[in-house]
Design an enzyme around this catalytic site. Structure first.
Site, PDB file in Angstrom:
ATOM      1  N   TYR A   1     -17.209   2.418   3.814  1.00 26.14           N
ATOM      2  CA  TYR A   1     -15.792   2.568   4.183  1.00 26.14           C
ATOM      3  C   TYR A   1     -15.660   3.270   5.536  1.00 26.14           C
ATOM      4  O   TYR A   1     -14.910   2.823   6.404  1.00 26.14           O
ATOM      5  CB  TYR A   1     -15.042   3.363   3.102  1.00 26.14           C
ATOM      6  CG  TYR A   1     -13.643   3.742   3.529  1.00 26.14           C
ATOM      7  CD1 TYR A   1     -12.645   2.788   3.621  1.00 26.14           C
ATOM      8  CD2 TYR A   1     -13.334   5.065   3.874  1.00 26.14           C
ATOM      9  CE1 TYR A   1     -11.355   3.127   4.043  1.00 26.14           C
ATOM     10  CE2 TYR A   1     -12.055   5.421   4.286  1.00 26.14           C
ATOM     11  CZ  TYR A   1     -11.075   4.438   4.368  1.00 26.14           C
ATOM     12  OH  TYR A   1      -9.806   4.783   4.798  1.00 26.14           O
TER      13      TYR A   1
ATOM     14  N   GLY B   1       0.794  -1.233   0.000  1.00 23.65           N
ATOM     15  CA  GLY B   1       0.000   0.000   0.000  1.00 23.65           C
ATOM     16  C   GLY B   1       0.826   1.283   0.000  1.00 23.65           C
ATOM     17  O   GLY B   1       2.021   1.300   0.324  1.00 23.65           O
TER      18      GLY B   1
ATOM     19  N   ASP C   1      -3.571 -12.518   5.244  1.00 22.42           N
ATOM     20  CA  ASP C   1      -4.787 -11.852   4.765  1.00 22.42           C
ATOM     21  C   ASP C   1      -5.626 -11.517   5.993  1.00 22.42           C
ATOM     22  O   ASP C   1      -5.746 -12.349   6.905  1.00 22.42           O
ATOM     23  CB  ASP C   1      -5.534 -12.825   3.827  1.00 22.42           C
ATOM     24  CG  ASP C   1      -6.681 -12.147   3.087  1.00 22.42           C
ATOM     25  OD1 ASP C   1      -7.477 -11.438   3.738  1.00 22.42           O
ATOM     26  OD2 ASP C   1      -6.779 -12.326   1.870  1.00 22.42           O
TER      27      ASP C   1
ATOM     28  N   LEU D   1      -7.288  13.183   4.197  1.00 19.42           N
ATOM     29  CA  LEU D   1      -7.059  12.792   2.797  1.00 19.42           C
ATOM     30  C   LEU D   1      -5.556  12.807   2.521  1.00 19.42           C
ATOM     31  O   LEU D   1      -4.913  13.857   2.619  1.00 19.42           O
ATOM     32  CB  LEU D   1      -7.759  13.781   1.857  1.00 19.42           C
ATOM     33  CG  LEU D   1      -7.489  13.529   0.383  1.00 19.42           C
ATOM     34  CD1 LEU D   1      -8.191  12.270  -0.089  1.00 19.42           C
ATOM     35  CD2 LEU D   1      -7.929  14.725  -0.450  1.00 19.42           C
TER      36      LEU D   1
ATOM     37  N   LYS E   1     -13.971   1.752   9.024  1.00 16.69           N
ATOM     38  CA  LYS E   1     -12.860   2.334   9.792  1.00 16.69           C
ATOM     39  C   LYS E   1     -13.287   2.608  11.235  1.00 16.69           C
ATOM     40  O   LYS E   1     -12.529   2.388  12.179  1.00 16.69           O
ATOM     41  CB  LYS E   1     -12.371   3.636   9.138  1.00 16.69           C
ATOM     42  CG  LYS E   1     -11.769   3.466   7.759  1.00 16.69           C
ATOM     43  CD  LYS E   1     -10.634   2.463   7.687  1.00 16.69           C
ATOM     44  CE  LYS E   1      -9.330   2.921   8.314  1.00 16.69           C
ATOM     45  NZ  LYS E   1      -8.262   1.896   8.179  1.00 16.69           N
TER      46      LYS E   1
HETATM   47  P1  NAP Z   1      -3.816   1.345  -0.361  1.00 17.28           P
HETATM   48  O1  NAP Z   1      -2.618   1.771  -1.085  1.00 17.28           O
HETATM   49  O2  NAP Z   1      -5.011   0.927  -1.149  1.00 17.28           O
HETATM   50  O3  NAP Z   1      -3.437   0.211   0.665  1.00 17.28           O
HETATM   51  C1  NAP Z   1      -4.377  -0.631   1.259  1.00 17.28           C
HETATM   52  C2  NAP Z   1      -3.630  -1.847   1.763  1.00 17.28           C
HETATM   53  O4  NAP Z   1      -4.532  -2.700   2.491  1.00 17.28           O
HETATM   54  C3  NAP Z   1      -3.047  -2.692   0.610  1.00 17.28           C
HETATM   55  O5  NAP Z   1      -1.766  -3.097   0.995  1.00 17.28           O
HETATM   56  C4  NAP Z   1      -4.011  -3.865   0.541  1.00 17.28           C
HETATM   57  O6  NAP Z   1      -3.402  -5.046   0.076  1.00 17.28           O
HETATM   58  C5  NAP Z   1      -4.350  -4.022   2.022  1.00 17.28           C
HETATM   59  N1  NAP Z   1      -5.545  -4.842   2.186  1.00 17.28           N
HETATM   60  C6  NAP Z   1      -6.794  -4.570   1.773  1.00 17.28           C
HETATM   61  N2  NAP Z   1      -7.605  -5.610   2.095  1.00 17.28           N
HETATM   62  C7  NAP Z   1      -6.832  -6.540   2.709  1.00 17.28           C
HETATM   63  C8  NAP Z   1      -7.062  -7.831   3.249  1.00 17.28           C
HETATM   64  N3  NAP Z   1      -8.257  -8.425   3.234  1.00 17.28           N
HETATM   65  N4  NAP Z   1      -6.015  -8.490   3.813  1.00 17.28           N
HETATM   66  C9  NAP Z   1      -4.777  -7.953   3.823  1.00 17.28           C
HETATM   67  N5  NAP Z   1      -4.498  -6.732   3.315  1.00 17.28           N
HETATM   68  C10 NAP Z   1      -5.511  -6.054   2.763  1.00 17.28           C
HETATM   69  O7  NAP Z   1      -4.346   2.489   0.590  1.00 17.28           O
HETATM   70  P2  NAP Z   1      -3.590   3.497   1.570  1.00 17.28           P
HETATM   71  O8  NAP Z   1      -4.013   4.849   1.184  1.00 17.28           O
HETATM   72  O9  NAP Z   1      -2.164   3.185   1.703  1.00 17.28           O
HETATM   73  O10 NAP Z   1      -4.358   3.146   2.917  1.00 17.28           O
HETATM   74  C11 NAP Z   1      -3.731   2.438   3.965  1.00 17.28           C
HETATM   75  C12 NAP Z   1      -4.530   2.612   5.226  1.00 17.28           C
HETATM   76  O11 NAP Z   1      -4.685   4.000   5.490  1.00 17.28           O
HETATM   77  C13 NAP Z   1      -5.939   2.024   5.198  1.00 17.28           C
HETATM   78  O12 NAP Z   1      -6.199   1.494   6.478  1.00 17.28           O
HETATM   79  C14 NAP Z   1      -6.818   3.242   4.932  1.00 17.28           C
HETATM   80  O13 NAP Z   1      -8.097   3.048   5.452  1.00 17.28           O
HETATM   81  C15 NAP Z   1      -6.050   4.287   5.719  1.00 17.28           C
HETATM   82  N6  NAP Z   1      -6.303   5.677   5.320  1.00 17.28           N
HETATM   83  C16 NAP Z   1      -5.992   6.087   4.056  1.00 17.28           C
HETATM   84  C17 NAP Z   1      -6.235   7.421   3.714  1.00 17.28           C
HETATM   85  C18 NAP Z   1      -5.898   7.957   2.354  1.00 17.28           C
HETATM   86  O14 NAP Z   1      -6.372   9.058   2.005  1.00 17.28           O
HETATM   87  N7  NAP Z   1      -5.114   7.267   1.556  1.00 17.28           N
HETATM   88  C19 NAP Z   1      -6.774   8.298   4.653  1.00 17.28           C
HETATM   89  C20 NAP Z   1      -7.057   7.842   5.930  1.00 17.28           C
HETATM   90  C21 NAP Z   1      -6.801   6.520   6.249  1.00 17.28           C
HETATM   91  P3  NAP Z   1      -3.565  -5.545  -1.461  1.00 17.28           P
HETATM   92  O15 NAP Z   1      -2.489  -4.858  -2.231  1.00 17.28           O
HETATM   93  O16 NAP Z   1      -3.394  -7.013  -1.374  1.00 17.28           O
HETATM   94  O17 NAP Z   1      -4.943  -5.139  -1.902  1.00 17.28           O
END
Ligand code: NAP
Length: 350
Positions: free
Chosen positions: A161, A12, A68, A194, A165
């Site tokens: 979503y 991610g 997972d 964001l 969370k």
């Molecule tokens: P991202 O690039 O889409 O990363 C999401 C990660 O979660 C990926 O590594 C994905 O793995 C993994 N994942 C999803 N479902 C899974 C499962 N069933 N088992 C194991 N791994 C799983 O998104 P990101 O922006 O880095 O977000 C990371 C975290 O930050 C999340 O918790 C998200 O809610 C939080 N967040 C993000 C934002 C934002 O704006 N980006 C803001 C607030 C909070 P795969 O590659 O295998 O799918």
């Protein structure tokens, strides 16, 4: 002696920035990925952004194991020998599933799997990535939101979503309460807004989607939406600081700068990219248009409840307790746009 940190979801956007900072700080990092074969691909991405010293140490300092969130398999081995866990992984899909449990169950039960395994392995501290999605959704925007606020999962204005969370973070704190004094492990939660800032490769998180759409002029004008942005490098720094700052124990931290109208982001993009031939839309989209577009566009449906809403957040706690000095809107916006061009996510103009 080098210490090992488990980072969940090593494929991610946020997790990879965390891993880079951990490796530069001399930690050994074990990442988890759903697909076990992705270790080499992740190492190649990291390698391109590391200092020479950290790059040379990558083969011995970084490994990927399979786990997972929807299964118990692999978690005990993943946490074994780790002093810290950054639990970053959670479903973050581009549109809402038909059944909200597709997000809620992996997010909530996955967090519990990670915490249970970490507690049994005598991990010292887990830092969990929650979100402002767990702070101000389904709530009247009548006050300045702080870490004392929680999203209302009973509201009909909260999406799957945001629910996932909120329920995952609630479950994590309840689990910690249930441990009482039986475990020395503690929990810190980071609630990013964001997340903007530089991509490390061609893959991008959903948080980059709106910037991409604006750069590609896939939207004619900018919706009246306020966001609480933050640079991914600052989110990563917050996670690393949260591992070791003693006073952070048992606390959640809003990780964002002050709220901005999305149009502020479009105006920065227009100024930054205009000379490169991009025609960035900066006009205001009237509020009545979005509900109509949402009839066929699932991504627009995700933001519908935010249109025309005020947003005021207080993010002083992360600065005072963790000492975070977040970058401003211009730097994080330009960095994301530049990286999207660099990696071909958005085509450069001739
Ligand atoms: P991202 O690039 O889409 O990363 C999401 C990660 O979660 C990926 O590594 C994905 O793995 C993994 N994942 C999803 N479902 C899974 C499962 N069933 N088992 C194991 N791994 C799983 O998104 P990101 O922006 O880095 O977000 C990371 C975290 O930050 C999340 O918790 C998200 O809610 C939080 N967040 C993000 C934002 C934002 O704006 N980006 C803001 C607030 C909070 P795969 O590659 O295998 O799918």
């Amino acid at each position: 002696m080098s210490e090992t940190v488990l980072v969940t979801g090593a494929t991610g956007f946020i997790a990879q920035h965390c891993i880079l900072q951990l490796l530069e700080a001399g930690y050994q990092v074990r990442g988890t990925a759903r697909a076990p074969g992705r270790g080499e691909e992740i190492a190649t991405v990291l390698s391109a952004h590391l200092s020479d010293v950290a790059r040379a140490r990558l083969p011995q300092d970084f490994a990927v194991v399979a786990a997972d969130l929807t299964s118990d398999a692999g978690w005990d081995d993943a946490v074994n020998g780790c002093r810290f866990v950054l639990h970053v992984a959670s479903p973050f899909p581009p549109d809402s599933p038909k059944n909200e449990d597709e997000l809620i169950i992996p997010a909530r039960d996955g967090a519990l799997r990670v915490l249970r395994a970490a507690s049994s392995a005598n991990v010292q501290r887990v830092v969990m990535t929650s979100s402002v999605a767990a702070i101000f959704y389904g709530r009247d925007r009548d006050h300045v939101f702080t870490e004392a606020d929680w999203s209302n999962v009973q509201s009909r204005h909260i999406g799957a979503y945001e629910k996932s969370k909120t329920l995952a973070e609630r479950a994590a704190w309840n689990y910690m309460d249930s441990l009482g004094n039986t475990s020395a492990m503690d929990l810190v939660v980071i609630n990013p807004g964001l997340v903007l800032g530089p991509l490390l490769a061609k893959e991008w998180s959903l948080s980059g989607e709106a910037i991409k759409k604006i750069m590609e002029r896939a939207v004619p004008a900018i919706p009246d939406i306020r966001v609480a942005p933050v640079d991914v490098r600052d989110v990563a720094t917050a996670h690393v600081l949260a591992m070791t700052v003693a006073e952070a124990s048992g606390q959640r931290f809003i990780c964002a700068i002050e709220s901005h109208a999305f149009r502020d982001i479009a105006l920065i993009l227009a100024e930054h990219l205009g000379s490169q031939g991009f025609k960035i839309p900066t006009g205001r989209l009237p509020n009545f248009v979005l509900p109509i577009v949402a009839l066929w566009d699932k991504q627009v449906r995700l933001i519908l409840s935010e249109v025309g809403q005020d947003l005021a957040i207080d993010s002083t706690k992360i600065k005072t307790v963790l000492g975070l000095k977040p970058r401003g809107l211009r730097e994080m916006t330009e960095a994301m746009a530049d990286s999207m061009i660099r990696y071909g996510v958005v085509s450069a103009k001739a």
